[in-house]
Scaffold this motif. Structure first.
Motif, PDB file in Angstrom:
ATOM      1  N   GLY A 186       0.795  -1.232   0.000  1.00  0.00           N
ATOM      2  CA  GLY A 186       0.000   0.000   0.000  1.00  0.00           C
ATOM      3  C   GLY A 186       0.825   1.279   0.000  1.00  0.00           C
ATOM      4  O   GLY A 186       0.296   2.386  -0.042  1.00  0.00           O
ATOM      5  N   ASN A 187       2.191   1.155  -0.008  1.00  0.00           N
ATOM      6  CA  ASN A 187       3.039   2.356   0.000  1.00  0.00           C
ATOM      7  C   ASN A 187       3.299   2.800  -1.437  1.00  0.00           C
ATOM      8  O   ASN A 187       4.198   2.336  -2.107  1.00  0.00           O
ATOM      9  CB  ASN A 187       4.354   2.028   0.716  1.00  0.00           C
ATOM     10  N   ALA A 188       2.520   3.741  -1.905  1.00  0.00           N
ATOM     11  CA  ALA A 188       2.551   4.093  -3.321  1.00  0.00           C
ATOM     12  C   ALA A 188       3.436   5.308  -3.626  1.00  0.00           C
ATOM     13  O   ALA A 188       3.135   6.104  -4.502  1.00  0.00           O
ATOM     14  CB  ALA A 188       1.125   4.340  -3.818  1.00  0.00           C
ATOM     15  N   SER A 189       4.561   5.451  -2.931  1.00  0.00           N
ATOM     16  CA  SER A 189       5.448   6.585  -3.262  1.00  0.00           C
ATOM     17  C   SER A 189       6.097   6.347  -4.620  1.00  0.00           C
ATOM     18  O   SER A 189       6.399   5.223  -5.005  1.00  0.00           O
ATOM     19  CB  SER A 189       6.515   6.763  -2.179  1.00  0.00           C
ATOM     20  N   VAL A 190       6.329   7.409  -5.368  1.00  0.00           N
ATOM     21  CA  VAL A 190       6.747   7.260  -6.764  1.00  0.00           C
ATOM     22  C   VAL A 190       8.135   7.838  -7.023  1.00  0.00           C
ATOM     23  O   VAL A 190       8.665   8.629  -6.241  1.00  0.00           O
ATOM     24  CB  VAL A 190       5.738   7.954  -7.705  1.00  0.00           C
ATOM     25  N   GLN A 191       8.730   7.402  -8.169  1.00  0.00           N
ATOM     26  CA  GLN A 191      10.006   7.965  -8.618  1.00  0.00           C
ATOM     27  C   GLN A 191       9.930   8.143 -10.135  1.00  0.00           C
ATOM     28  O   GLN A 191       9.050   7.588 -10.795  1.00  0.00           O
ATOM     29  CB  GLN A 191      11.152   7.015  -8.249  1.00  0.00           C
ATOM     30  N   THR A 192      10.881   8.897 -10.695  1.00  0.00           N
ATOM     31  CA  THR A 192      10.904   9.129 -12.135  1.00  0.00           C
ATOM     32  C   THR A 192      11.191   7.818 -12.865  1.00  0.00           C
ATOM     33  O   THR A 192      12.036   7.038 -12.439  1.00  0.00           O
ATOM     34  CB  THR A 192      12.003  10.159 -12.476  1.00  0.00           C
ATOM     35  N   CYS A 193      10.470   7.581 -13.954  1.00  0.00           N
ATOM     36  CA  CYS A 193      10.631   6.340 -14.713  1.00  0.00           C
ATOM     37  C   CYS A 193      12.011   6.282 -15.357  1.00  0.00           C
ATOM     38  O   CYS A 193      12.439   7.243 -16.000  1.00  0.00           O
ATOM     39  CB  CYS A 193       9.547   6.243 -15.792  1.00  0.00           C
ATOM     40  N   ALA A 194      12.721   5.172 -15.167  1.00  0.00           N
ATOM     41  CA  ALA A 194      14.078   5.036 -15.679  1.00  0.00           C
ATOM     42  C   ALA A 194      14.083   4.783 -17.183  1.00  0.00           C
ATOM     43  O   ALA A 194      15.039   5.114 -17.877  1.00  0.00           O
ATOM     44  CB  ALA A 194      14.784   3.893 -14.947  1.00  0.00           C
ATOM     45  N   THR A 195      13.026   4.196 -17.712  1.00  0.00           N
ATOM     46  CA  THR A 195      12.991   3.859 -19.139  1.00  0.00           C
ATOM     47  C   THR A 195      12.878   5.124 -20.000  1.00  0.00           C
ATOM     48  O   THR A 195      13.545   5.272 -20.998  1.00  0.00           O
ATOM     49  CB  THR A 195      11.810   2.920 -19.440  1.00  0.00           C
ATOM     50  N   CYS A 196      12.008   6.027 -19.602  1.00  0.00           N
ATOM     51  CA  CYS A 196      11.740   7.207 -20.432  1.00  0.00           C
ATOM     52  C   CYS A 196      12.222   8.494 -19.778  1.00  0.00           C
ATOM     53  O   CYS A 196      11.972   9.582 -20.312  1.00  0.00           O
ATOM     54  CB  CYS A 196      10.255   7.287 -20.735  1.00  0.00           C
ATOM     55  N   GLN A 197      12.911   8.388 -18.665  1.00  0.00           N
ATOM     56  CA  GLN A 197      13.385   9.568 -17.933  1.00  0.00           C
ATOM     57  C   GLN A 197      12.234  10.549 -17.652  1.00  0.00           C
ATOM     58  O   GLN A 197      12.405  11.763 -17.749  1.00  0.00           O
ATOM     59  CB  GLN A 197      14.514  10.287 -18.695  1.00  0.00           C
ATOM     60  N   GLY A 198      11.103   9.999 -17.401  1.00  0.00           N
ATOM     61  CA  GLY A 198       9.975  10.857 -17.025  1.00  0.00           C
ATOM     62  C   GLY A 198       9.215  11.451 -18.207  1.00  0.00           C
ATOM     63  O   GLY A 198       8.237  12.169 -18.015  1.00  0.00           O
ATOM     64  N   GLN A 199       9.636  11.138 -19.442  1.00  0.00           N
ATOM     65  CA  GLN A 199       8.968  11.708 -20.622  1.00  0.00           C
ATOM     66  C   GLN A 199       7.607  11.060 -20.907  1.00  0.00           C
ATOM     67  O   GLN A 199       6.760  11.642 -21.561  1.00  0.00           O
ATOM     68  CB  GLN A 199       9.846  11.518 -21.880  1.00  0.00           C
ATOM     69  N   GLY A 200       7.502   9.817 -20.476  1.00  0.00           N
ATOM     70  CA  GLY A 200       6.235   9.100 -20.743  1.00  0.00           C
ATOM     71  C   GLY A 200       6.178   8.509 -22.134  1.00  0.00           C
ATOM     72  O   GLY A 200       5.229   7.820 -22.497  1.00  0.00           O
ATOM     73  N   LYS A 201       7.219   8.792 -22.934  1.00  0.00           N
ATOM     74  CA  LYS A 201       7.228   8.301 -24.315  1.00  0.00           C
ATOM     75  C   LYS A 201       8.597   7.746 -24.670  1.00  0.00           C
ATOM     76  O   LYS A 201       9.602   8.214 -24.133  1.00  0.00           O
ATOM     77  CB  LYS A 201       6.915   9.457 -25.274  1.00  0.00           C
ATOM     78  N   VAL A 202       8.610   6.766 -25.570  1.00  0.00           N
ATOM     79  CA  VAL A 202       9.889   6.261 -26.071  1.00  0.00           C
ATOM     80  C   VAL A 202       9.837   6.259 -27.591  1.00  0.00           C
ATOM     81  O   VAL A 202       8.766   6.177 -28.182  1.00  0.00           O
ATOM     82  CB  VAL A 202      10.193   4.827 -25.547  1.00  0.00           C
ATOM     83  N   ARG A 203      11.038   6.353 -28.212  1.00  0.00           N
ATOM     84  CA  ARG A 203      11.105   6.349 -29.668  1.00  0.00           C
ATOM     85  C   ARG A 203      11.760   5.059 -30.137  1.00  0.00           C
ATOM     86  O   ARG A 203      12.660   4.547 -29.488  1.00  0.00           O
ATOM     87  CB  ARG A 203      11.946   7.534 -30.164  1.00  0.00           C
ATOM     88  N   ALA A 204      11.294   4.538 -31.235  1.00  0.00           N
ATOM     89  CA  ALA A 204      11.889   3.320 -31.769  1.00  0.00           C
ATOM     90  C   ALA A 204      11.760   3.309 -33.275  1.00  0.00           C
ATOM     91  O   ALA A 204      10.834   3.899 -33.839  1.00  0.00           O
ATOM     92  CB  ALA A 204      11.182   2.098 -31.178  1.00  0.00           C
ATOM     93  N   GLN A 205      12.736   2.671 -33.932  1.00  0.00           N
ATOM     94  CA  GLN A 205      12.692   2.544 -35.384  1.00  0.00           C
ATOM     95  C   GLN A 205      11.841   1.317 -35.709  1.00  0.00           C
ATOM     96  O   GLN A 205      12.053   0.245 -35.183  1.00  0.00           O
ATOM     97  CB  GLN A 205      14.109   2.350 -35.929  1.00  0.00           C
ATOM     98  N   GLN A 206      10.841   1.499 -36.566  1.00  0.00           N
ATOM     99  CA  GLN A 206       9.977   0.371 -36.927  1.00  0.00           C
ATOM    100  C   GLN A 206       9.842   0.355 -38.437  1.00  0.00           C
ATOM    101  O   GLN A 206       9.052   1.105 -38.996  1.00  0.00           O
ATOM    102  CB  GLN A 206       8.620   0.535 -36.250  1.00  0.00           C
ATOM    103  N   GLY A 207      10.695  -0.466 -39.093  1.00  0.00           N
ATOM    104  CA  GLY A 207      10.657  -0.473 -40.553  1.00  0.00           C
ATOM    105  C   GLY A 207      11.030   0.899 -41.080  1.00  0.00           C
ATOM    106  O   GLY A 207      12.095   1.418 -40.757  1.00  0.00           O
ATOM    107  N   PHE A 208      10.172   1.496 -41.841  1.00  0.00           N
ATOM    108  CA  PHE A 208      10.451   2.812 -42.417  1.00  0.00           C
ATOM    109  C   PHE A 208      10.258   3.935 -41.415  1.00  0.00           C
ATOM    110  O   PHE A 208      10.646   5.056 -41.655  1.00  0.00           O
ATOM    111  CB  PHE A 208       9.497   3.094 -43.586  1.00  0.00           C
ATOM    112  N   PHE A 209       9.573   3.630 -40.356  1.00  0.00           N
ATOM    113  CA  PHE A 209       9.096   4.708 -39.494  1.00  0.00           C
ATOM    114  C   PHE A 209       9.918   4.860 -38.234  1.00  0.00           C
ATOM    115  O   PHE A 209      10.312   3.882 -37.623  1.00  0.00           O
ATOM    116  CB  PHE A 209       7.650   4.436 -39.070  1.00  0.00           C
ATOM    117  N   LEU A 210      10.118   6.089 -37.865  1.00  0.00           N
ATOM    118  CA  LEU A 210      10.617   6.360 -36.530  1.00  0.00           C
ATOM    119  C   LEU A 210       9.368   6.666 -35.727  1.00  0.00           C
ATOM    120  O   LEU A 210       8.678   7.638 -35.997  1.00  0.00           O
ATOM    121  CB  LEU A 210      11.556   7.569 -36.530  1.00  0.00           C
TER     122      LEU A 210
END
Ligand SMILES: [Zn+2]
Ligand SMILES: [Zn+2]
Length: 383
Positions: A162-186
């Motif tokens: 039940g201890n819901a204290s939060v920290q910045t997301c390590a995957t996206c550095q807090g951006q909430g979004k990630v970029r990836a190359q998918q075929g032709f598209f970024l």
């Protein structure tokens, strides 16, 4: 990498209308659906190809661009006419295509909820095949879907104890979004770790690693209403993937496929059955008994002089009309058999019949009409 023509992928002509496209897409999507072709990489590739083709062709603007420039219209940085220039070539609608490529879909088509970075669970889709009789009577089917459900250990909060204290997301550095190359598209997409929230829980639940949801196969009873048609899609709100950390669940879409029937055909709510008549039955009249899908038998009166192709209607013996109390009709369509393998007695009787018919010089109005037209044709030629 050569890409197949989108129209060819769907097996339709370039001038195919919206309905035709939809029909072709549904049929093929059903056939190559991953749920039906587990572990079949070729089917999976076909399924992705189909979704990609349909996503473009169903949209009038994208279709026009494709008709004009072909695949180049959608290649990043390529294509004349201002489609390039980096970023998403489709703007806001682009997420749909990405989702569809991976067998899921977002709120596409304008009727879904807007997608937000809220961690809402993905929509899922599956197919179920039912018999003709089941489509007639309605049926409850169990579908099995690999999905995620709310974690019971943390009741979906993702926090241990039940201890819901939060920290910045390590995957996206807090951006909430990630970029990836998918075929032709970024492509840019919602961060899978934090679900777009930019934060993760400091003290994550050990069962779900803080996601608030866990992978599980779910079985679900789906009520399929009487009268469904092949390709009908049923939406079960909130039965898709569980949301991230208590966010709303996605929806589940179930595509219904109906197996053909050996003796009945269907067009919408109307039912058709073909019944062969003996030549003499058609000539002299009589009765035939035909089965109905409700398990009853119906006696159909055949009037004397019935021609091949005649059709008799049995009111209310067809399918239910969805969302109404109305029912379709059943049509009994008759063919007339030419007798074969005659016994000597039959041959003798028929020879007598033929001699009498030639002498009487009369037959059906149709035949008389035909011979009158032939005579007029010869007159017209002056012979
Ligand atoms: Zn993140
Ligand atoms: Zn948990």
């Amino acid at each position: 990498m050569a890409k197949r023509d989108y129209y060819e992928v769907l097996g339709v002509a370039r001038e195919a209308g919206e309905d035709e496209l939809k029909k072709a897409y549904r049929k093929l999507a059903m056939q190559f659906h991953p749920d039906r072709n587990q572990g079949d990489a070729a089917a999976e590739a076909r399924f992705k190809e189909l979704n990609e083709a349909y996503d473009v062709l169903k949209d009038a603007e994208k279709r026009a661009a494709y008709d004009r420039y072909g695949h180049a219209a959608f290649e990043q940085g390529g294509g004349p006419g201002g489609f390039g220039g980096g970023g998403s070539p489709f703007g806001a609608g682009f997420e749909d295509i990405f989702e569809e490529m991976f067998g899921r879909f977002g709120g596409g088509g304008g009727r879904g909820r807007p997608r937000q970075a809220s961690g809402r669970g993905s929509d899922l889709r599956t197919g179920v095949e039912i018999s003709f009789e089941e489509a007639y009577a309605g049926v409850k089917k169990t579908v099995r879907i690999p999905t995620t459900v709310q974690c019971e250990a943390c009741t979906g909060s993702g926090a241990e104890g039940g201890n819901a204290s939060v920290q910045t997301c390590a995957t996206c550095q807090g951006q909430g979004k990630v970029r990836a190359q998918q075929g032709f598209f970024l492509i840019e997409r919602t961060c899978p770790t934090c679900g777009g929230q930019g934060r993760t829980i400091k003290n994550p639940c050990k069962v779900c690693q803080g996601a608030g949801r866990v992978q599980r196969d779910r079985t679900l009873a789906v009520s399929i209403p009487a009268g469904v048609e092949d390709g009908t899609r049923i939406r079960l709100a909130g039965e898709g993937e569980a949301g991230l950390r208590g966010a709303p669940a996605g929806d589940l879409y179930v595509d219904i496929g109906i197996k053909p029937h050996p003796i009945f055909q269907r067009d919408g709510a109307n039912l058709f059955i073909q019944v062969p008549l003996r030549m003499t039955q058609a000539t002299l009249g009589g009765h035939v008994e035909v089965p109905s899908l409700d398990g009853t038998r119906s006696r159909v009166t055949i009037p004397a002089g019935t021609q091949a192709g005649a059709q008799f209607r049995l009111r209310g013996k067809g399918f239910s009309v969805l969302r109404s109390a109305a029912r379709g009709d059943m049509f009994v369509q008759v063919s007339v058999e030419t007798p074969q393998n005659l016994t000597p007695k039959q041959r003798e009787l028929l020879e007598q019949f033929e001699a009498e018919a030639a002498k009487a010089g009369k037959s059906s109005p149709e035949a008389e009409g035909f011979f009158a037209k032939v005579a007029a044709f010869w007159d017209g030629l002056g012979r």
